[in-house]
Write a protein that holds these residues in place. Structure first.
Motif, short mmCIF file in Angstrom:
data_model
loop_
_atom_site.label_atom_id
_atom_site.label_comp_id
_atom_site.label_asym_id
_atom_site.label_seq_id
_atom_site.Cartn_x
_atom_site.Cartn_y
_atom_site.Cartn_z
N LEU A 73 0.86 -1.18 0.00
CA LEU A 73 0.00 0.00 0.00
C LEU A 73 0.89 1.23 0.00
CD1 LEU A 73 -3.02 0.91 0.18
CD2 LEU A 73 -2.61 1.23 2.63
N VAL A 74 0.74 2.08 -1.01
CA VAL A 74 1.59 3.25 -1.17
C VAL A 74 0.74 4.51 -1.11
CG1 VAL A 74 3.18 4.45 -2.72
CG2 VAL A 74 3.18 1.95 -2.62
N TRP A 75 1.19 5.47 -0.28
CA TRP A 75 0.55 6.78 -0.24
C TRP A 75 1.29 7.69 -1.21
CZ3 TRP A 75 -3.89 7.98 2.21
CH2 TRP A 75 -4.37 7.04 3.13
N CYS A 76 0.54 8.35 -2.10
CA CYS A 76 1.18 9.15 -3.14
C CYS A 76 0.22 10.19 -3.69
CB CYS A 76 1.70 8.26 -4.27
SG CYS A 76 0.41 7.30 -5.08
N ASP A 77 0.77 11.11 -4.47
CA ASP A 77 0.00 12.15 -5.15
C ASP A 77 0.21 11.96 -6.65
OD1 ASP A 77 -1.07 14.40 -6.30
OD2 ASP A 77 -0.10 15.83 -4.96
N PRO A 78 -0.66 11.21 -7.34
CA PRO A 78 -0.41 10.87 -8.75
C PRO A 78 -0.46 12.05 -9.70
CG PRO A 78 -1.98 9.35 -7.75
CD PRO A 78 -1.83 10.50 -6.81
N ILE A 79 -1.08 13.15 -9.32
CA ILE A 79 -1.11 14.29 -10.22
C ILE A 79 0.20 15.07 -10.13
CG2 ILE A 79 -2.29 16.43 -10.82
CD1 ILE A 79 -3.83 13.88 -11.46
N ALA A 80 0.67 15.30 -8.93
CA ALA A 80 1.91 16.06 -8.76
C ALA A 80 3.13 15.25 -9.14
CB ALA A 80 2.03 16.55 -7.31
N ASP A 81 3.23 14.00 -8.65
CA ASP A 81 4.39 13.18 -8.95
C ASP A 81 4.19 12.55 -10.32
OD1 ASP A 81 6.53 11.52 -9.13
OD2 ASP A 81 6.11 10.36 -7.34
N THR A 82 4.93 13.07 -11.30
CA THR A 82 4.65 12.76 -12.70
C THR A 82 5.24 11.46 -13.21
OG1 THR A 82 6.56 14.09 -13.33
CG2 THR A 82 4.42 15.19 -13.30
N VAL A 83 5.94 10.72 -12.35
CA VAL A 83 6.53 9.47 -12.82
C VAL A 83 6.10 8.31 -11.93
CG1 VAL A 83 8.67 8.25 -13.35
CG2 VAL A 83 8.48 10.67 -13.85
N MET A 84 6.68 8.19 -10.74
CA MET A 84 6.47 7.01 -9.92
C MET A 84 5.02 6.88 -9.47
SD MET A 84 10.00 7.03 -7.70
CE MET A 84 9.65 5.45 -6.92
N ALA A 85 4.45 7.95 -8.90
CA ALA A 85 3.09 7.86 -8.40
C ALA A 85 2.09 7.57 -9.51
CB ALA A 85 2.71 9.14 -7.65
N ARG A 86 2.31 8.14 -10.66
CA ARG A 86 1.39 7.87 -11.77
C ARG A 86 1.49 6.42 -12.22
NH1 ARG A 86 1.32 13.31 -15.58
NH2 ARG A 86 0.77 14.76 -13.92
N ALA A 87 2.69 5.86 -12.17
CA ALA A 87 2.82 4.44 -12.49
C ALA A 87 2.14 3.58 -11.44
CB ALA A 87 4.31 4.07 -12.60
N PHE A 88 2.22 3.98 -10.16
CA PHE A 88 1.52 3.24 -9.11
C PHE A 88 0.03 3.15 -9.41
CE2 PHE A 88 4.88 4.85 -5.89
CZ PHE A 88 5.72 3.81 -6.23
N LEU A 89 -0.55 4.30 -9.80
CA LEU A 89 -1.99 4.33 -10.04
C LEU A 89 -2.36 3.62 -11.34
CD1 LEU A 89 -4.82 5.30 -9.27
CD2 LEU A 89 -4.32 7.46 -10.42
N ALA A 90 -1.67 3.93 -12.42
CA ALA A 90 -2.07 3.40 -13.72
C ALA A 90 -1.66 1.94 -13.91
CB ALA A 90 -1.47 4.25 -14.84
N ASP A 91 -0.47 1.57 -13.40
CA ASP A 91 0.07 0.23 -13.67
C ASP A 91 0.08 -0.68 -12.45
OD1 ASP A 91 0.57 1.24 -16.19
OD2 ASP A 91 2.64 1.78 -15.72
N ALA A 92 -0.30 -0.15 -11.30
CA ALA A 92 -0.30 -0.92 -10.05
C ALA A 92 1.11 -1.40 -9.70
CB ALA A 92 -1.26 -2.10 -10.11
#
Length: 841
Positions: free
Chosen positions: A563-582
């Protein structure tokens, strides 16, 4: 006629040429300069535009060097810098703005301050450190800072072109650029005020020519003839080029074709020839000599060379040679315009040479890659991927346009459905045609509701790819969907995805967020990547992504269960991959977890979100995680530090060669994983760091566009500069009593070498059996303290073995041996194993 010579350099010929009216000759010279640097500059190079004015050359230079390069645009007067910035803003290209660095100085031989005279009514035309005597236009005085070009260029070895138009100060500007001339050996293009400028600025003929002689440069006029001391004080020539003496081919390969292209208008070329003297001693020999070249170009799509010339008398024989083979030939051609086109041999590449032979004389010789680009606008569709379950269409292909302002769009029923993602290097295109530009490849994607019902047979949606150049349609290609129809399962999943999206939109946002964080839901979708539950998660992500705003931190459950806490809009690489690619680098994370057993010690340097640390701790390892970025530390803590017998100890510091203090730069509201140690906190250093981040690809937060990447321009205002404790890895081993460390991971954005130097005792066995070391190896950032290859030498000098992943770090796979820099990847994780130790598969 000498190779590449288009007209004689004698002063009388130059005066005749200039009688075409100054505006015409000025335009020709500017065109020669642009043609020259377009032939010289390559992606990653640096250029200097001293006297940048309204960015006439700054913007094209930036597009030549690309995101990996830099253009230093120098303007002394504040009013002119405002016009320069306005021109860059008007260009509307954030990528160009990120490449250009505006330097507010007057270039000179030494640092200092001086009075600068600016003429607001006529701009920079007469504005100078030494105003022209007798100037009557209203003027303003401004105190400006003097600077050497050597001090304005951080990487002199990368500088390949310097343009100087500083109203007489060119000589002193070059005295302040001697280190850059030695390191980069750039081509020089400069305005030349001759004896008048020398008198105003206090130097003479001998000093002028000695500067170039000592620097190893040959001087040529814009008409390709040598600039000699005998021409000093004679009216004209006013424009000069400096070519490194060790590169004699630059005259024929770059400067001459640049002049040819600038004179490609037949009327202008004819007028120039008619103006040249024909009878006087030392007169221009062109009128009675071989044909005058008008265009030497390359059609990259047809793989052919194009040559045009103006013949002043009948030509008995003229032929074109490429790779030593004749590709086109004319015999007994009458006077007038000549045109030849010939195919390039299959083995020809950009470095092979086109030779134009008139009779038995070679009149022009230039590399194919330096020829003018005469490729017509071309659009090709190479692959179409229909995904009925997601009701999306991806179209891949390539396009060649006559200028940088082009786009590729997908149209459906006459309306635009999607814009292409332009600039993706297509290796298949590059292999098929070595002359196509690197950004010829593109991918366009569009969501097409109802596609699962319409299918791909006749009666389905009509699709076209449209190539636009400067807002005008330049080409259209029909997209074939084929005749495949959706299966019953595909149609069912498509309806499921539409239903999930509709329900998620109608429900409160928190419900979708709870599902994305749910481990129970993960256990359903993770078992089958293309199962119905996985498609339901993707549909949820689409709705969540559309609703999120910067600053909104959410919990994302990864495929691994983390379980990762992140901000997918602000963090343009890692957090977006967490959300889109799990997941992010899931293959590498799984491999790392297999290297530890319960009770082992491990070190995670550059822990970021702590994904690797938690994977190791869940296996029962005791992990020391080194992470200086405050928001990352907070998120790691929030996600938990204890996992049964495993645990994580966080050290808020940077790992370097020696303990103390360090300056650390981070993007707390953007790319979390790009934080790194800086040399200092000077504004220039911070700006360089921000600019380097602008070169990185960022994840597009849309599951439909998983292959697409974008870029953003960062400034120093986006950077958080903090001071952090600097520790050594050896010191951490002593502090935490670590012995027989099983695995050490290092990912610190160019700081790997310094971190490894601080781990010398650990690597040499002072703390028991040396660990496996997994480290990022990348040319995206310069290595602090040395070169990229030095990182490999740390291990090779100790007799360690190196490996890379078969399928790169995202997918993992088998470990393949690496013997040195030649077979190392450009950007990936590598593994180092000490003697006698083998990584677990």
């Amino acid at each position: 006629m000498p190779s590449g010579n288009v007209s004689s350099p004698n002063a009388d010929a130059w005066r005749k040429f200039e009688r075409l009216t100054p505006p015409v000759t000025a335009r020709v010279f500017e065109a020669i300069i642009e043609n020259a640097y377009r032939a010289v500059l390559r992606p990653g190079d640096w250029a200097v535009d001293a006297g940048a004015h309204r960015a006439r050359h700054t913007i094209p230079m930036a597009r030549c060097v690309g995101p990996q390069g830099r253009v230093v645009a120098i303007e002394a007067a504040s009013a002119m810098r405002d016009k320069l910035r306005a021109a860059l803003d008007q260009a509307g290209d954030p990528a160009v703005q990120a490449i250009v660095e505006i330097a507010p100085f007057a270039v000179w031989s030494e640092p200092g301050v001086a009075e600068f005279t600016y003429f607001p009514k006529i701009g920079s035309g007469q504005s100078s450190l030494r105003a022209l005597p007798g100037a009557t236009a209203p003027s303003e005085k401004e105190t400006v800072t003097l600077a050497r070009i050597d001090d304005l260029v951080a990487s002199p070895e990368k500088v390949r072109f310097i343009k100087l138009d500083v109203e007489g100060a060119e000589h002193h500007a070059l005295l302040g650029a001697t280190a850059t001339l030695r390191a980069g050996r750039p081509m020089l293009a400069m305005e030349f005020g001759n004896a008048g400028a020398a008198e105003r600025f206090g130097y003479g003929r001998d000093a002028f020519f000695a500067l170039f002689r000592d620097a190893g440069y040959a001087l040529h006029t814009a008409l390709c003839g040598p600039m000699t001391p005998e021409m000093w004080g004679v009216p004209g020539p006013y424009y000069l080029f400096g070519l490194p003496e060790e590169n004699p081919g630059a005259l024929a390969g770059v400067l001459a074709p640049s002049l040819v292209a600038a004179l490609s208008d037949e009327c202008l070329a004819t007028a120039a020839l008619a103006a040249a003297p024909k009878d006087a001693p030392g007169a221009d020999p062109v009128a009675a000599g071989p044909p005058t070249p008008l265009c030497a170009g390359l059609d990259a799509v047809a793989r052919s060379v194009v040559f045009e010339a103006l013949a002043h008398a009948p030509v008995a024989a003229l032929r074109l040679e490429v790779c030593g083979a004749t590709v086109a030939e004319l015999r007994d051609a009458p006077a007038g315009r000549l045109s030849l086109t010939g195919p390039c041999p299959p083995e020809a590449g950009p470095d092979d040479v086109l030779r134009v032979i008139v009779g038995a004389d070679v009149t022009l010789s230039a590399p194919l890659g330096a020829l003018a680009d005469v490729t017509p606008p071309t659009l090709r569709v190479s692959a179409t991927e229909v995904d009925f379950t997601r009701e999306t269409l991806r179209v891949r292909g390539w396009a060649v346009a006559p200028g940088p302002a082009f786009g590729v769009h997908l149209h459906r029923g006459g309306r635009r459905a999607a814009a292409a993602v332009v600039g993706q290097l297509r290796r298949d295109v590059a292999r098929a045609n070595a002359f196509l530009p690197a950004d010829a490849g593109w991918m366009a994607a569009a969501r097409m509701p109802g596609l699962a019902e319409e299918g791909g047979a006749e009666g389905g949606p009509a699709l076209d790819m449209v190539l636009t150049c400067d807002g005008r349609v330049a080409g259209v290609a029909r997209v074939s969907l084929g005749d495949r129809r959706p299966t019953a399962e595909e149609a069912t999943i498509a309806r499921l995805r539409r239903a999930v999206r509709a329900k998620a939109v109608a429900a409160p946002p928190e419900r979708a967020l709870r599902l994305i964080a749910s481990d129970a839901f993960r256990k359903r979708w993770a078992v089958a990547p293309e199962g119905r539950a996985a498609h339901a998660r993707e549909a949820l992500v689409e709705t969540v992504a559309a609703r999120l705003t910067p600053g909104r931190e959410i919990a994302v459950r990864l495929a691994s269960g983390d379980l990762v806490w992140c901000d997918p809009i602000a963090d343009t690489v890692m957090a977006r991959a967490f959300l889109a690619d799990a997941g992010y680098e899931a293959g590498f994370v799984a491999w790392a977890a297999r290297q530890v057993r319960p009770g082992d010690a491990a070190i995670d340097v550059g822990a970021a979100y702590g994904v690797v640390s938690r994977a190791l701790a869940r296996r029962g390892a005791r992990v020391v995680a080194v992470e200086p970025e405050p928001s990352s530390v907070a998120r790691m803590t929030r996600s938990g530090l204890r996992f049964g017998d495993g645990s994580i100890d966080i050290v808020e510091a940077v790992a370097v060669e020696a303990a103390g203090q360090a300056v650390f730069g981070a993007l707390p509201n953007s790319n979390i994983g790009a934080a790194r140690v800086l040399e200092n906190d000077d504004p220039a250093t911070v700006s360089d760091y921000a600019r380097s981040l602008s070169l990185l690809n960022e994840r597009v937060l849309d599951p439909m566009l998983t292959a697409a990447k974008a870029r953003r321009a960062y400034s120093a205002d986006d950077v958080a500069v903090i001071r952090r404790e600097a520790v050594t890895i050896d010191g951490l081993c002593s502090r935490f009593g670590l012995r027989d460390v099983a695995l050490m991971k290092i990912d610190v954005e160019g700081g790997e070498l310094m971190a490894l130097r601080g781990a010398a005792a650990l690597l040499d066995g002072a703390f028991g059996t040396p660990p496996l070391v997994a480290f990022e190896y990348s040319d995206l950032f310069p290595q602090r303290g040395g070169a990229l290859g030095d990182v490999l030498d740390v291990f090779l000098s100790r007799g360690w073995r190196l490996f890379r992943f078969e399928h790169e770090k995202n997918l993992g796979g088998a470990l393949l041996p690496v013997t040195g820099p030649d077979d190392a990847p450009e950007h990936d994780n590598l593994v180092a194993a000490p003697p006698g130790r083998a990584p677990a598969p």
